[in-house]
Scaffold this active site. Structure first.
Site, mmCIF file in Angstrom:
data_model
loop_
_atom_site.group_PDB
_atom_site.id
_atom_site.type_symbol
_atom_site.label_atom_id
_atom_site.label_comp_id
_atom_site.label_asym_id
_atom_site.label_seq_id
_atom_site.Cartn_x
_atom_site.Cartn_y
_atom_site.Cartn_z
ATOM 1 N N GLU A 174 13.022 2.238 13.550
ATOM 2 C CA GLU A 174 12.004 3.291 13.497
ATOM 3 C C GLU A 174 10.766 3.326 14.197
ATOM 4 O O GLU A 174 11.106 2.671 15.590
ATOM 5 C CB GLU A 174 11.235 3.128 12.033
ATOM 6 C CG GLU A 174 10.896 1.729 11.585
ATOM 7 C CD GLU A 174 10.212 1.566 10.347
ATOM 8 O OE1 GLU A 174 9.941 2.671 9.687
ATOM 9 O OE2 GLU A 174 9.871 0.358 9.983
ATOM 10 N N TYR B 24 0.769 -1.256 0.049
ATOM 11 C CA TYR B 24 0.063 -0.110 -0.030
ATOM 12 C C TYR B 24 0.700 1.376 0.175
ATOM 13 O O TYR B 24 2.173 1.185 0.183
ATOM 14 C CB TYR B 24 -0.936 0.005 1.237
ATOM 15 C CG TYR B 24 -0.297 0.148 2.522
ATOM 16 C CD1 TYR B 24 0.456 -0.525 3.337
ATOM 17 C CD2 TYR B 24 -0.421 1.446 3.217
ATOM 18 C CE1 TYR B 24 1.124 -0.292 4.412
ATOM 19 C CE2 TYR B 24 0.229 1.679 4.254
ATOM 20 C CZ TYR B 24 1.102 0.753 5.045
ATOM 21 O OH TYR B 24 1.506 1.136 6.232
ATOM 22 N N LEU C 241 11.030 1.647 6.901
ATOM 23 C CA LEU C 241 10.430 1.910 5.711
ATOM 24 C C LEU C 241 11.084 3.139 5.251
ATOM 25 O O LEU C 241 11.181 4.026 5.931
ATOM 26 C CB LEU C 241 8.785 2.265 6.277
ATOM 27 C CG LEU C 241 8.320 2.507 4.716
ATOM 28 C CD1 LEU C 241 7.452 1.408 4.107
ATOM 29 C CD2 LEU C 241 7.102 3.396 5.116
ATOM 30 N N LYS D 129 6.464 -1.719 2.041
ATOM 31 C CA LYS D 129 5.120 -1.275 2.434
ATOM 32 C C LYS D 129 4.071 -2.101 2.176
ATOM 33 O O LYS D 129 3.221 -1.947 1.630
ATOM 34 C CB LYS D 129 4.826 0.088 2.248
ATOM 35 C CG LYS D 129 4.049 1.159 2.904
ATOM 36 C CD LYS D 129 4.258 2.368 2.632
ATOM 37 C CE LYS D 129 3.225 3.272 3.312
ATOM 38 N NZ LYS D 129 3.277 3.384 4.690
HETATM 39 N N1 PMP Z 1 7.480 3.732 8.838
HETATM 40 C C1 PMP Z 1 6.500 3.122 9.106
HETATM 41 C C2 PMP Z 1 6.527 1.704 9.758
HETATM 42 C C3 PMP Z 1 5.446 3.783 8.603
HETATM 43 O O1 PMP Z 1 4.040 3.200 8.584
HETATM 44 C C4 PMP Z 1 5.509 5.084 8.060
HETATM 45 C C5 PMP Z 1 4.173 5.608 7.603
HETATM 46 N N2 PMP Z 1 3.295 5.120 6.947
HETATM 47 C C6 PMP Z 1 6.605 5.688 8.139
HETATM 48 C C7 PMP Z 1 7.918 5.092 8.478
HETATM 49 C C8 PMP Z 1 6.691 7.106 7.522
HETATM 50 O O2 PMP Z 1 6.651 7.050 6.179
HETATM 51 P P1 PMP Z 1 6.128 8.282 5.396
HETATM 52 O O3 PMP Z 1 6.985 9.577 5.511
HETATM 53 O O4 PMP Z 1 6.110 8.112 3.871
HETATM 54 O O5 PMP Z 1 4.488 8.486 5.821
#
Ligand code: PMP
Length: 286
Positions: free
Chosen positions: A179, A33, A203, A147
């Site tokens: 993270e 996603y 991610l 993702k």
């Molecule tokens: N890490 C994880 C596990 C996440 O779910 C997200 C946000 N969906 C992020 C980092 C941040 O990603 P982004 O800046 O693209 O929203």
């Protein structure tokens, strides 16, 4: 007006959109996603989101059902069909509907789903006071760069944060920062902004890249490197970033104040740069 979603070639009201129970997204979490913020009806960093989608699809060996031009058209059509200038666009691709078997089915069409929800920036109070976080062992799999809709690990971790009255859970694997359950994490130590490297354990956040770009242009000393748990626990500042949270300061970690217990000077500088950057994009889109 009802929220309009896209499902396999059709635009329809959310309540009318259904998928068969044998969809591999439902049975196995076999899908990927994206969440794309749209400011003033302009999809933010769309090429970067589409590149990450492509990598996620590659990571689960699923062919991209559409080229970038079709994705771009579809995403702008969903934005146009829904209310509000600022929207959060969710898109999901699963391996499709097939008899339950772990092995990939042959000749099955992927399920493509898009929806929109209002994009509400974090409340001022959260920006000004920061948010509480807890810590936990990162017990997720070794493909966190994908993702994937298989988010059970992330859900369990995030619920632990909610149970503790915290906004996020900062994760460590083998003694190093990875993270958070739904955000990337930055720390400030001795006046330098540190970010963990983008590898299979995190991610690759779109906001993470924006923050590093702003640090570069704003001449904030910064470095991408492995961050030991001890450096997080003794950091002057800790930040979480995501498309919906933007940049927020973590002001308590496991109940103890981070630095002075208020959002730090470097956070305030970069948060300001982020808001300027967003305003510029909205002006260009208008
Ligand atoms: N890490 C994880 C596990 C996440 O779910 C997200 C946000 N969906 C992020 C980092 C941040 O990603 P982004 O800046 O693209 O929203």
């Amino acid at each position: 007006m009802s929220e309009i979603v896209y499902l396999n070639g059709e635009f329809l009201p959310l309540e009318k959109a259904t998928v068969p129970v044998l969809d591999r997204g439902f049975i196995f979490g076999d899908g990927v996603y994206e969440v794309i913020p749209a400011y003033s009806r302009h999809a933010f960093r769309l090429p970067e989101h589409l590149r990450r989608l492509e990598r996620s699809l590659d990571g689960i060996r699923l062919a991209n059902p559409m080229g970038d031009a079709d994705w771009t058209r579809l995403i702008h059509e969903i934005i146009a069909r829904n209310q509000g200038d600022d929207q959060s666009i969710y898109l999901q691709v699963t391996r499709g509907v097939a008899k339950r078997d772990h092995a990939f089915p042959l000749n099955v069409k992927p399920t493509v789903f898009l929806m929109s929800s209002p994009l509400v920036p974090p409340a001022r109070e959260l920006v000004e006071n920061g948010v509480p976080a807890i810590t936990a062992t990162d017990f997720r799999w070794l493909k966190c760069n994908v993702k994937s809709t298989s988010l059970l690990g992330n859900c369990l971790l995030r619920q632990a944060a909610v149970d503790a009255g915290a906004t996020e859970v900062v994760l460590f694997r083998d003694g190093y920062l990875t993270e958070a359950s739904a955000s990337n994490v930055f720390v400030v130590k001795n006046g330098v902004l540190f970010a963990p490297p983008k590898n299979h354990l995190v991610l690759p956040g779109i906001t993470y890249d924006v923050v590093l770009e702003l640090a570069r242009t704003g001449r904030v000393p910064h470095e991408v490197r492995e961050i030991p748990e001890q450096d997080v626990r003794s950091a002057e500042e800790i930040w979480i970033t995501s498309s919906t949270k933007e940049v927020l300061a973590v002001t308590t970690l496991d109940g103890r104040p981070v630095g002075a217990g208020t959002p730090g000077a470097i956070f305030r500088a970069v948060h300001g740069l982020y808001q300027d950057f967003k305003r510029k994009i909205m002006r260009q889109a208008a």
